[in-house]
Design an enzyme around this catalytic site. Structure first.
Site, PDB file in Angstrom:
ATOM      1  N   GLU A   3       0.841  -1.189   0.000  1.00  0.00           N
ATOM      2  CA  GLU A   3       0.000   0.000   0.000  1.00  0.00           C
ATOM      3  C   GLU A   3       0.884   1.250   0.000  1.00  0.00           C
ATOM      4  O   GLU A   3       2.117   1.167   0.090  1.00  0.00           O
ATOM      5  CB  GLU A   3      -0.962  -0.053   1.183  1.00  0.00           C
ATOM      6  CG  GLU A   3      -1.783  -1.332   1.165  1.00  0.00           C
ATOM      7  CD  GLU A   3      -3.117  -1.248   1.894  1.00  0.00           C
ATOM      8  OE1 GLU A   3      -3.643  -0.147   2.086  1.00  0.00           O
ATOM      9  OE2 GLU A   3      -3.646  -2.314   2.248  1.00  0.00           O
ATOM     10  N   LYS A  52       1.086   4.418  -5.334  1.00  0.00           N
ATOM     11  CA  LYS A  52       1.894   3.210  -5.399  1.00  0.00           C
ATOM     12  C   LYS A  52       3.010   3.311  -6.433  1.00  0.00           C
ATOM     13  O   LYS A  52       3.631   2.293  -6.783  1.00  0.00           O
ATOM     14  CB  LYS A  52       0.990   2.009  -5.682  1.00  0.00           C
ATOM     15  CG  LYS A  52      -0.075   1.822  -4.598  1.00  0.00           C
ATOM     16  CD  LYS A  52      -0.964   0.627  -4.844  1.00  0.00           C
ATOM     17  CE  LYS A  52      -2.019   0.505  -3.746  1.00  0.00           C
ATOM     18  NZ  LYS A  52      -2.880  -0.689  -3.891  1.00  0.00           N
TER      19      LYS A  52
END
Length: 360
Positions: A3, A52
């Site tokens: 994450e 990301k």
């Protein structure tokens, strides 16, 4: 998939470990040989994350200033939208001579990771982004011989240095042979960082970076992240808010754990259409995500349960109850109301929620 907090930790680690150094860049695997050749011998001047995506800046000299190109996401139809278009156009204007900064963009995807090694001055985590063997495993710990970590929140507690041979002193260290299919190796005077298994690894100019960022929603961990952009994007859609939180064009960096936990903490049903969630509740989600993700950056793992909600003692077989309210706790009692946690597959991902706390 890691994450967003993990990628921000990576950016901080690379900046601290290699910032200002002229690096030897190679591709032991060979799949990135041309890109590595362009970066080899240049100075790593910094690294940043957006969601990301990791962006690593290289330049001929250490004193060359850099800024992540692209103004980020702004509200459609606002005066800022025109300003963003002008900024992005400026990013793409041809320069006189070669561009001073070359960008390495990396997306780890499901299998990508960075591993580190170095001498006793190279205070690095062992690995960031490596797939975890068990749900809830931290996935990061310091090098056994290093003096801690390049990042706060880690210790060598998961490594046992007893019985290991003495580490070479600074200046005597030699890089180990690459292990596995190493796409990119960054080598400095005191250590190396090896990238394996990324979903994306490419060289970009400023225009290319701006184009990537244009596809992304605001990042709660970035100072330029605009919560109103997130709110407006959700309220324009009929798709369920639980799906929209995983849409990187709506909000960047949120993954399955942060999605499930933030919705529980704010009492929002994951199945409510985005256009039926009030601005106030959406701003509340953003305001909750910021400190949760900042904690992840600071410590290297995700914890969302408030101290007063942690059961004492933690039930055997439900160790996640010390860290998460609902994620990966199907059939176990919600930490707030005791209702069994539900699970459903949504858009190919497992979704966890409390039917009582998140009834609306």
């Amino acid at each position: 998939m890691p994450e967003g907090h993990t990628i921000h930790r990576l950016a901080a680690a690379l900046s601290e470990l290699f910032g200002g150094q002229r690096l030897h860049v190679s591709s032991p695997q060979g799949r990135f040989a041309a890109g590595a050749a362009r970066l080899d011998g240049q100075v790593l001047v910094g690294a940043e994350a957006h969601g990301k995506h990791l962006f690593v800046a290289f330049a001929p000299q250490a004193d060359i200033p850099f800024e992540l190109p692209g103004a980020g996401s702004v509200r459609a139809g606002s005066g800022q939208a025109r300003a963003r278009r002008l900024t992005e156009s400026a990013d793409c204007l041809p320069a006189d001579g070669p561009a001073p900064v070359t960008w390495l963009r990396i997306h780890l995807g499901l299998y990508g990771s960075w591993t580190f090694d170095g001498d006793s001055t190279f205070t690095a985590p062992h690995a960031i982004g490596a797939p975890r063997r068990r749900v809830g495993e931290r996935g990061e710990h310091a090098l056994a011989h290093g003096g801690g970590s390049a990042l706060s929140g880690l210790s060598g507690g998961q490594d046992d240095a007893a019985g290991l041979p003495a580490e070479p002193s600074p200046g005597q260290w030699q890089a180990p042979e690459p292990r596995g299919a190493v796409r990119v190796r960054l080598e400095g005077d005191h250590g190396v960082a090896d990238l394996t298994g990324p979903a994306a690894c490419e060289i970009l100019d400023a225009c290319g970076v701006a184009q990537v960022r244009r596809r992304l929603g605001p990042d709660p961990l970035r100072p330029d992240g605009d919560p109103q952009v997130f709110v407006d994007a959700v309220r324009r859609r009929r798709k369920a808010v639980g799906e929209l939180l995983m849409d990187q064009s709506v909000i960047s960096g949120v993954g399955n754990i942060y999605r499930a936990e933030s919705l529980l903490r704010r009492g929002v049903s994951p199945f409510v259409p985005g256009n039926r969630v009030s601005e106030k509740r959406l701003h509340g989600l953003w305001e909750d995500l910021v400190p949760l993700m900042e904690y992840g950056v600071a410590t290297g793992f995700i914890t969302t349960v408030e101290p007063e909600d942690v059961p004492e003692p933690v039930p055997a077989g439900d160790e996640e109850a010390a860290r998460w309210y609902v994620y990966h706790r199907t059939g176990r009692p919600c930490l707030r109301c005791g209702t069994p946690v539900s699970e459903r597959e949504v858009a190919g991902r497992r979704l966890f929620w409390c039917p009582r706390c998140q009834a609306r």
